[in-house]
Design an enzyme around this catalytic site. Sequence first.
Site, PDB file in Angstrom:
ATOM      1  N   TYR A 144      37.246  49.569  32.657  1.00  0.00           N
ATOM      2  CA  TYR A 144      36.209  48.972  31.812  1.00  0.00           C
ATOM      3  C   TYR A 144      35.849  49.890  30.648  1.00  0.00           C
ATOM      4  O   TYR A 144      35.463  49.425  29.583  1.00  0.00           O
ATOM      5  CB  TYR A 144      34.937  48.698  32.626  1.00  0.00           C
ATOM      6  CG  TYR A 144      34.934  47.383  33.371  1.00  0.00           C
ATOM      7  CD1 TYR A 144      35.867  47.120  34.364  1.00  0.00           C
ATOM      8  CD2 TYR A 144      33.987  46.409  33.089  1.00  0.00           C
ATOM      9  CE1 TYR A 144      35.856  45.918  35.048  1.00  0.00           C
ATOM     10  CE2 TYR A 144      33.959  45.208  33.767  1.00  0.00           C
ATOM     11  CZ  TYR A 144      34.904  44.968  34.747  1.00  0.00           C
ATOM     12  OH  TYR A 144      34.872  43.778  35.415  1.00  0.00           O
ATOM     13  N   LYS A 190      44.883  51.218  44.893  1.00  0.00           N
ATOM     14  CA  LYS A 190      46.288  50.806  44.760  1.00  0.00           C
ATOM     15  C   LYS A 190      47.105  52.093  44.672  1.00  0.00           C
ATOM     16  O   LYS A 190      47.802  52.358  43.690  1.00  0.00           O
ATOM     17  CB  LYS A 190      46.448  49.905  43.520  1.00  0.00           C
ATOM     18  CG  LYS A 190      47.808  49.244  43.394  1.00  0.00           C
ATOM     19  CD  LYS A 190      48.080  48.163  44.421  1.00  0.00           C
ATOM     20  CE  LYS A 190      49.488  47.606  44.268  1.00  0.00           C
ATOM     21  NZ  LYS A 190      49.872  46.677  45.366  1.00  0.00           N
ATOM     22  N   ASP A 222      45.608  44.659  47.394  1.00  0.00           N
ATOM     23  CA  ASP A 222      46.200  43.346  47.709  1.00  0.00           C
ATOM     24  C   ASP A 222      45.954  42.997  49.176  1.00  0.00           C
ATOM     25  O   ASP A 222      45.565  41.885  49.525  1.00  0.00           O
ATOM     26  CB  ASP A 222      47.688  43.289  47.342  1.00  0.00           C
ATOM     27  CG  ASP A 222      48.486  44.499  47.797  1.00  0.00           C
ATOM     28  OD1 ASP A 222      47.878  45.491  48.255  1.00  0.00           O
ATOM     29  OD2 ASP A 222      49.731  44.451  47.706  1.00  0.00           O
ATOM     30  N   ASP A 246      34.953  44.285  40.924  1.00  0.00           N
ATOM     31  CA  ASP A 246      34.609  43.048  40.229  1.00  0.00           C
ATOM     32  C   ASP A 246      35.343  41.876  40.877  1.00  0.00           C
ATOM     33  O   ASP A 246      34.750  40.843  41.208  1.00  0.00           O
ATOM     34  CB  ASP A 246      35.004  43.178  38.750  1.00  0.00           C
ATOM     35  CG  ASP A 246      34.683  41.914  37.969  1.00  0.00           C
ATOM     36  OD1 ASP A 246      33.570  41.388  38.137  1.00  0.00           O
ATOM     37  OD2 ASP A 246      35.557  41.448  37.209  1.00  0.00           O
ATOM     38  N   ASP A 250      33.739  38.758  43.713  1.00  0.00           N
ATOM     39  CA  ASP A 250      33.764  37.302  43.508  1.00  0.00           C
ATOM     40  C   ASP A 250      34.461  36.610  44.673  1.00  0.00           C
ATOM     41  O   ASP A 250      34.016  35.558  45.147  1.00  0.00           O
ATOM     42  CB  ASP A 250      34.510  36.942  42.207  1.00  0.00           C
ATOM     43  CG  ASP A 250      33.593  36.911  40.994  1.00  0.00           C
ATOM     44  OD1 ASP A 250      32.634  37.703  40.970  1.00  0.00           O
ATOM     45  OD2 ASP A 250      33.843  36.103  40.077  1.00  0.00           O
TER      46      ASP A 250
HETATM   47  C1  IPM Z   1      30.030  41.092  36.772  1.00  0.00           C
HETATM   48  C2  IPM Z   1      30.542  40.417  35.541  1.00  0.00           C
HETATM   49  C3  IPM Z   1      30.697  41.452  34.447  1.00  0.00           C
HETATM   50  C4  IPM Z   1      31.700  42.494  34.906  1.00  0.00           C
HETATM   51  C5  IPM Z   1      31.081  40.891  33.067  1.00  0.00           C
HETATM   52  C6  IPM Z   1      30.144  39.800  32.609  1.00  0.00           C
HETATM   53  C7  IPM Z   1      31.174  41.990  32.039  1.00  0.00           C
HETATM   54  O1  IPM Z   1      31.735  39.756  35.805  1.00  0.00           O
HETATM   55  O2  IPM Z   1      28.925  41.669  36.723  1.00  0.00           O
HETATM   56  O3  IPM Z   1      30.710  41.066  37.799  1.00  0.00           O
HETATM   57  O4  IPM Z   1      32.910  42.279  34.786  1.00  0.00           O
HETATM   58  O5  IPM Z   1      31.266  43.538  35.395  1.00  0.00           O
HETATM   59 MN    MN Z   2      32.322  39.819  37.890  1.00  0.00          MN
END
Ligand code: IPM
Ligand code: MN
Length: 365
Positions: A144, A190, A222, A246, A250
């Site tokens: 990032y 990884k 993975d 990240d 999700d």
């Molecule tokens: C999160 C989001 C952010 C990230 C984006 C919006 C920059 O996806 O907080 O997980 O990737 O960190």
């Molecule tokens: Mn995110």
Amino acid sequence: MSVKKKTIVLLPGDGIGPEVTAAAASVLRECERAGRHAWEIVEKPMGGCAIDAYGSPLPPDTLAACQSADAVLLGAVGGPRWDDLPIGKRCESGLLALRKGLGSYINVRPIRMRDSLLSISPLKAERVTGCDIEIVRELGGGIYFGEHRAEGAERASDVEAYSVPEIERVARYAFERATKRRKILVSVDKANILCSSQLWRKTVTRLAAGYADVKLEHLLVDNAAMQLVLAPRQFDVIVTSNLFGDILSDAAAGLAGSIGLIPSMSCGDGTPLFEPIHGSAPAIAGQDKACPVGAILSVAMMLRETFGLGKEANAVERAVDSVLERGFRTADIADPLTTPVSCSRLTAMVRTDLKDLLRRAEPTG
Ligand code: IPM
Ligand code: MN
């Protein structure tokens, strides 16, 4: 009655951000009414709305207010209107600048399977019941913050780099969290491909000597993704890099039923930042359809972690559970047997239950 005024900066942001932060702020006000707490809640522009008004997703005045606050609560930023801006000028860059400006190099994302939502998990109940994972994501470094370079129109690169101190500070935090939980730490990398992952693994392994009661395991990312889907209950605390964290958070949020449910805390050297992990969902913005649970549970995290108000935090979480258990749901977490309600209606019900719970509980004070 002693009143200590702490400052909370509210950054509603874009899309559904204003709706979910309004919900979260009303829950804070409910705690205020019930206890001996007083918060000064200051709203500041951030994200696309700040680009429109001030030409920057994170105006200097917003950052300064956050830096001098006791806590920050963010909704969500971004939307199609700002999607064509170059990297560095986008809403997301404002969020990274905020995390950096607050010295937030740790991000904690609790993924808990709530019994009331078992029916909407994509996994069978016997695989997810009781699942309780804490993802500790490195937030201040990695790809990032490495150099992002477009070399003409045909080639582009991004750099993933970590130093030992960067790995140590987030790993120590994850070990500490694990000692207070089930004492299992899975470090995800990884290391069969990436040099930065080899350093990550070596550094985490070295630290393990100082945490004899924590069982440390390493997983390749993975495999970790597969294990999360096959057998999520094996996980307690997961520590991983910015990008892997990240992605995995999700995926894990999907197991719990919806990304709309998951809160987060970012912390490190400065003011802690709380935000639901969902995005700005422009498609449903302004329609009172958003799920406020991630934002409300972010308030619970703030109460517990920053203000030491464990009882109040528990009450907020219990109020959310009680409303969900009675079958009231926003659209993202609905199933055929539940009653669809709006964001504001769900929030009002949570507040009613919360008021009741706080009346019965002796407030922390
Ligand atoms: C999160 C989001 C952010 C990230 C984006 C919006 C920059 O996806 O907080 O997980 O990737 O960190
Ligand atoms: Mn995110």
